[in-house]
Design a protein around this motif. Structure first.
Motif, PDB file in Angstrom:
ATOM      1  N   UNK A 261       0.876  -1.037  -0.075  1.00  0.00           N
ATOM      2  CA  UNK A 261      -0.100  -0.023  -0.011  1.00  0.00           C
ATOM      3  C   UNK A 261       0.873   1.265   0.164  1.00  0.00           C
ATOM      4  N   UNK A 262       1.879   1.056   0.868  1.00  0.00           N
ATOM      5  CA  UNK A 262       2.852   2.286   0.792  1.00  0.00           C
ATOM      6  C   UNK A 262       3.582   2.602  -0.424  1.00  0.00           C
ATOM      7  N   UNK A 263       4.164   1.569  -1.219  1.00  0.00           N
ATOM      8  CA  UNK A 263       4.647   1.475  -2.188  1.00  0.00           C
ATOM      9  C   UNK A 263       3.776   2.243  -3.459  1.00  0.00           C
ATOM     10  N   UNK A 264       2.217   1.745  -3.433  1.00  0.00           N
ATOM     11  CA  UNK A 264       1.341   2.326  -4.419  1.00  0.00           C
ATOM     12  C   UNK A 264       1.349   3.752  -4.304  1.00  0.00           C
ATOM     13  N   UNK A 265       1.154   4.413  -3.124  1.00  0.00           N
ATOM     14  CA  UNK A 265       1.278   5.580  -2.902  1.00  0.00           C
ATOM     15  C   UNK A 265       2.444   6.465  -3.386  1.00  0.00           C
ATOM     16  N   UNK A 266       3.453   5.905  -3.910  1.00  0.00           N
ATOM     17  CA  UNK A 266       4.800   6.321  -4.503  1.00  0.00           C
ATOM     18  C   UNK A 266       4.501   6.423  -6.063  1.00  0.00           C
ATOM     19  N   UNK A 267       3.499   5.604  -6.546  1.00  0.00           N
ATOM     20  CA  UNK A 267       3.144   5.595  -7.892  1.00  0.00           C
ATOM     21  C   UNK A 267       2.091   6.542  -8.438  1.00  0.00           C
ATOM     22  N   UNK A 268       1.341   7.340  -7.397  1.00  0.00           N
ATOM     23  CA  UNK A 268       0.262   7.983  -7.518  1.00  0.00           C
ATOM     24  C   UNK A 268       0.747   9.579  -7.783  1.00  0.00           C
ATOM     25  N   UNK A 269       0.126  10.337  -8.841  1.00  0.00           N
ATOM     26  CA  UNK A 269       0.579  11.754  -8.665  1.00  0.00           C
ATOM     27  C   UNK A 269       0.268  12.305  -7.306  1.00  0.00           C
ATOM     28  N   UNK A 270       1.274  13.326  -6.993  1.00  0.00           N
ATOM     29  CA  UNK A 270       1.055  13.990  -5.710  1.00  0.00           C
ATOM     30  C   UNK A 270       1.901  15.333  -5.773  1.00  0.00           C
ATOM     31  N   UNK A 271       1.345  16.602  -6.165  1.00  0.00           N
ATOM     32  CA  UNK A 271       1.799  17.644  -6.336  1.00  0.00           C
ATOM     33  C   UNK A 271       2.758  18.306  -5.250  1.00  0.00           C
ATOM     34  N   UNK A 272       2.587  17.676  -4.045  1.00  0.00           N
ATOM     35  CA  UNK A 272       3.489  18.134  -2.869  1.00  0.00           C
ATOM     36  C   UNK A 272       4.540  17.372  -2.898  1.00  0.00           C
ATOM     37  N   UNK A 273       4.845  16.186  -3.601  1.00  0.00           N
ATOM     38  CA  UNK A 273       6.115  15.419  -3.414  1.00  0.00           C
ATOM     39  C   UNK A 273       6.932  15.421  -4.697  1.00  0.00           C
ATOM     40  N   UNK A 274       8.153  16.064  -4.351  1.00  0.00           N
ATOM     41  CA  UNK A 274       9.187  15.919  -5.363  1.00  0.00           C
ATOM     42  C   UNK A 274       9.718  14.903  -5.542  1.00  0.00           C
ATOM     43  N   UNK A 275      11.005  14.790  -6.358  1.00  0.00           N
ATOM     44  CA  UNK A 275      11.623  13.276  -6.514  1.00  0.00           C
ATOM     45  C   UNK A 275      12.416  12.836  -5.076  1.00  0.00           C
ATOM     46  N   UNK A 276      12.721  14.052  -4.603  1.00  0.00           N
ATOM     47  CA  UNK A 276      13.508  13.749  -3.035  1.00  0.00           C
ATOM     48  C   UNK A 276      12.407  12.915  -2.247  1.00  0.00           C
ATOM     49  N   UNK A 277      11.280  13.787  -2.025  1.00  0.00           N
ATOM     50  CA  UNK A 277      10.235  13.177  -1.209  1.00  0.00           C
ATOM     51  C   UNK A 277       9.952  11.714  -1.441  1.00  0.00           C
TER      52      UNK A 277
END
Length: 280
Positions: A140-156
């Motif tokens: 579930x946590x890994x799936x969140x990293x594959x979804x668009x998120x305008x507040x998260x850049x590559x470092x995040x």
């Protein structure tokens, strides 16, 4: 844009950097890492993990993309071993990872600098499976990293990946933060208990590994030394290493040349051990 604003913008752009996480104790990693022929610092990174911090000359001086170099290095370290290798890399435009495990095809994922995911969801599932992560909570946590998120850049995104890996036992030393330059990573690694990996030549590396085998410390190179699979594995490594090294030479890719060279070294050591071991 003023001169000061221009300097600030340049400082904000991540410079290329990388880390290699190995799921093995430093003693097991050191001999295999030596054959990459690249100066590195090796430090513990958790109960059963080690981290290699490269100086970064191939992408700083040779102009080769950091992701290509790291993919070759991770593949080289993982072949013929019983532990996986995770390469974390980043530059001004992208960040990502490559997971190598044995002879299986490496799997990876990429985020653009603004955090936009450009990888395949299946890569995350394969990643979780090969590292033995929790198929529900961690996935579930890994799936969140594959979804668009305008507040998260590559470092995040990379920090989120590291947070997930902590549940698998990873504990990066202070200062080894994805997004930092190779120089800053080296400075941080120097402040931790570490071993410096230097290339001492093929002869010394070969003798060290052969002594380890004879001394009963089979280490990462020969998981089946002395068994029925050893000869077949050594031949397969030599057969795979020759074309891989040739392909790397044609592409002028230091990472893939290293992968081919390490495969050849693994195979040669295995065949040599079969030839010199005492007859039963």
């Amino acid at each position: 844009m003023s001169t000061e604003e221009s300097r600030t913008a340049r400082r904000a752009r991540p410079t290329p950097g990388a880390l290699l996480l190995c799921r093995a104790e430093p003693e097991s990693v050191a001999s295999a890492a030596q054959l990459l022929r690249e100066p590195m610092l090796l430090a513990p990174a958790g109960g059963e993990w080690s981290v290699l911090v490269p100086e970064g000359r191939p992408w700083q001086e040779g102009g080769e993309p950091v992701d290509r170099v790291l993919t070759g290095w991770a593949t080289a370290l993982a072949v013929g071993t019983s532990w996986p290798v995770l390469a974390l890399w980043w530059d001004a435009d992208r960040a990502g990872y490559t997971l190598a495990s044995g002879f299986r095809r490496p799997v990876g994922y990429i985020w653009l600098a603004n955090g936009t995911p450009v990888g395949e969801d299946e890569a995350m599932r394969t990643f979780a499976g090969r590292l033995g992560l929790d198929p529900v909570l961690d996935m579930q946590s890994l799936d969140e990293l594959t979804r668009p998120d305008s507040a998260a850049d590559a470092r995040a995104r990379m920090r989120g990946l590291i947070a997930i890996l902590t549940r698998a036992g990873v504990s990066l030393p202070d200062g080894l933060t994805p997004g930092e330059s190779a120089d800053r990573l080296h400075e941080a690694a120097h402040l931790q208990p570490h071993v410096r990996i230097e290339w001492s030549g093929w002869r010394d590396a070969f003798r060290a590994e052969l002594d380890a085998v004879e001394g009963g410390r089979l280490g990462p190179w020969l998981p089946w030394a002395g068994g029925p699979k050893a000869h077949a594995l050594a031949l397969a490594q030599v057969a795979a290493g020759l074309p891989l090294a040739a392909w790397g030479l044609r592409r002028r890719s230091g990472g893939w040349i290293a992968a081919g060279a390490v495969l050849l070294a693994h195979g040669a050591l295995g065949l040599a051990y079969e030839a010199v071991r005492p007859l039963d």
